[in-house]
Scaffold this active site. Structure first.
Site, short mmCIF file in Angstrom:
data_model
loop_
_atom_site.label_atom_id
_atom_site.label_comp_id
_atom_site.label_asym_id
_atom_site.label_seq_id
_atom_site.Cartn_x
_atom_site.Cartn_y
_atom_site.Cartn_z
N ARG A 197 -109.34 -97.54 35.79
CA ARG A 197 -108.58 -97.98 34.51
C ARG A 197 -107.60 -97.10 34.17
O ARG A 197 -106.57 -97.75 33.83
CB ARG A 197 -109.54 -98.18 33.47
CG ARG A 197 -110.81 -99.03 33.38
CD ARG A 197 -111.65 -99.06 32.25
NE ARG A 197 -112.88 -100.00 32.41
CZ ARG A 197 -113.87 -100.06 31.66
NH1 ARG A 197 -113.84 -99.07 30.54
NH2 ARG A 197 -114.80 -100.60 31.76
N ARG A 246 -104.47 -96.14 35.48
CA ARG A 246 -103.48 -96.56 36.76
C ARG A 246 -102.20 -95.88 36.62
O ARG A 246 -101.82 -95.61 37.71
CB ARG A 246 -103.09 -98.02 36.48
CG ARG A 246 -104.30 -99.09 36.40
CD ARG A 246 -105.25 -99.04 37.74
NE ARG A 246 -104.27 -99.04 38.98
CZ ARG A 246 -105.00 -98.68 40.12
NH1 ARG A 246 -106.04 -98.46 40.27
NH2 ARG A 246 -104.05 -98.79 41.12
N GLN A 260 -111.33 -96.00 47.68
CA GLN A 260 -112.72 -95.89 47.54
C GLN A 260 -113.61 -96.59 48.56
O GLN A 260 -113.00 -97.69 49.14
CB GLN A 260 -112.99 -96.62 46.06
CG GLN A 260 -114.72 -96.71 45.66
CD GLN A 260 -114.89 -97.00 44.53
OE1 GLN A 260 -113.79 -97.58 43.56
NE2 GLN A 260 -116.09 -96.82 43.86
N SER A 308 -116.01 -98.84 50.52
CA SER A 308 -115.99 -100.36 50.39
C SER A 308 -117.29 -100.72 50.94
O SER A 308 -117.83 -100.37 51.77
CB SER A 308 -115.01 -100.85 51.34
OG SER A 308 -115.40 -102.47 51.62
N ASN A 317 -100.76 -87.17 39.39
CA ASN A 317 -99.86 -86.13 39.09
C ASN A 317 -100.41 -85.54 37.88
O ASN A 317 -101.41 -85.60 37.10
CB ASN A 317 -98.33 -86.85 38.73
CG ASN A 317 -98.31 -87.71 37.29
OD1 ASN A 317 -98.57 -87.03 36.14
ND2 ASN A 317 -97.91 -88.79 37.68
N ARG A 321 -99.39 -84.65 35.00
CA ARG A 321 -99.43 -84.96 33.68
C ARG A 321 -100.62 -86.23 33.58
O ARG A 321 -101.38 -86.24 32.46
CB ARG A 321 -98.03 -85.85 33.36
CG ARG A 321 -98.04 -86.51 31.92
CD ARG A 321 -96.59 -87.14 31.75
NE ARG A 321 -96.26 -87.46 30.33
CZ ARG A 321 -95.11 -88.07 30.10
NH1 ARG A 321 -94.40 -88.39 30.94
NH2 ARG A 321 -95.14 -88.24 29.00
N ARG A 350 -110.93 -87.94 28.08
CA ARG A 350 -112.32 -88.09 28.48
C ARG A 350 -113.21 -86.99 28.50
O ARG A 350 -114.47 -87.27 28.85
CB ARG A 350 -112.30 -88.78 30.05
CG ARG A 350 -111.44 -90.13 30.32
CD ARG A 350 -112.29 -91.24 29.86
NE ARG A 350 -111.77 -92.65 30.20
CZ ARG A 350 -112.48 -93.67 30.21
NH1 ARG A 350 -113.62 -93.89 29.80
NH2 ARG A 350 -112.02 -94.85 30.62
#
Length: 249
Positions: free
Chosen positions: A96, A98, A105, A107, A191, A193, A202
């Site tokens: 989420r 982005r 990831q 598969s 990056n 930031r 989080r």
């Protein structure tokens, strides 16, 4: 869950050529390249090299950037991390984020998940009866997965598919029963930031233990790689384990 630092950006000799062409000098610390890239980006904004270079050390310069909230220059530093053994549930939360991140990831459609492992939820050991039920559910889920995986599509409406597409469809059928607890592997490039933003929002969610553990692992890895870019956080321990907390005001 294990995390691995795969790569980080490097400062090429183009910066030295630019300084020579402009007859400028740049005194900086012997630090990692991502920190130098950030400092270089910040100094370009004011052309603060040579006589205009007030803060002499990279650590001082980046500390001032963080203190002033000039976070845009942090976007020039990137770190690629491989995370192995996290749950699909956690990966759904991570993707989420982005802006500033890229993901690749494992598969479930192209990889054989017959030997897929499931991550036991935190706290389940304290309830043996529920744990037994959970383990039984894991066994039943694997059995169902394998049954769907081995369906003979040649006697179905999909008989016209070639071998490759039959395999794709059978794995798609089988993965429909794989739960959020399924282990996965994901490579993430972000990056500085973006990584800092992730840690700040989080890292200390009380009820999400796996996310807290993830943030602690990521923070330790990034701090070890680039201490100046990832200052302003600390690891705290409470009754639920460790978490990352921002110390920036």
């Amino acid at each position: 869950m294990k995390v691995y630092l795969i790569s980080k950006n490097t400062l090429e000799d183009g910066m030295s050529k630019f300084l020579r062409d402009r007859d400028l000098s740049w005194a900086h610390d012997n630090v990692c390249d991502p920190e130098l890239v950030v400092e270089a980006a910040g100094r370009i904004c004011y052309m603060s090299f040579g006589d205009k270079q007030h803060r002499k050390t990279t650590k001082e310069y980046i500390s001032n950037i963080l203190r002033q909230g000039h976070d845009s220059v942090l976007e020039h530093a990137s770190f690629t991390i491989l995370v192995d053994g996290l749950t699909r549930a956690l990966s759904h939360q991570l993707v989420r984020h982005r802006i500033g991140f890229a993901y690749s990831q494992l598969s479930q459609q192209y990889h054989d998940e017959s030997a897929a492992e499931f991550v036991q939820p935190h706290g389940l050991d304290e309830n043996p009866e529920l744990k037994t039920q959970w383990l039984q559910w894991c066994a039943a889920t694997r059995a169902m997965h394998d049954s769907l995986r081995s369906v003979n599509l040649k006697v179905s409406a999909f008989s016209h598919l070639n071998a490759k597409e039959q395999q794709r469809h059978s794995r798609s059928m089988a993965r429909s029963v794989l739960p959020n607890a399924t282990c996965t592997t994901i490579m993430i490039t972000g990056n500085a930031r973006a990584w800092r933003h992730l840690l700040s929002i989080r890292g200390d969610i009380e009820g999400d233990i796996e996310m807290r553990e993830y943030c602690v692992s990521i923070y330790q890895l990034l701090l070890n790689s680039s201490p100046s870019l990832f200052s302003g956080f600390e690891i705290i321990e409470d009754g639920l384990g460790r978490y990352v907390r921002s110390t920036c005001q």
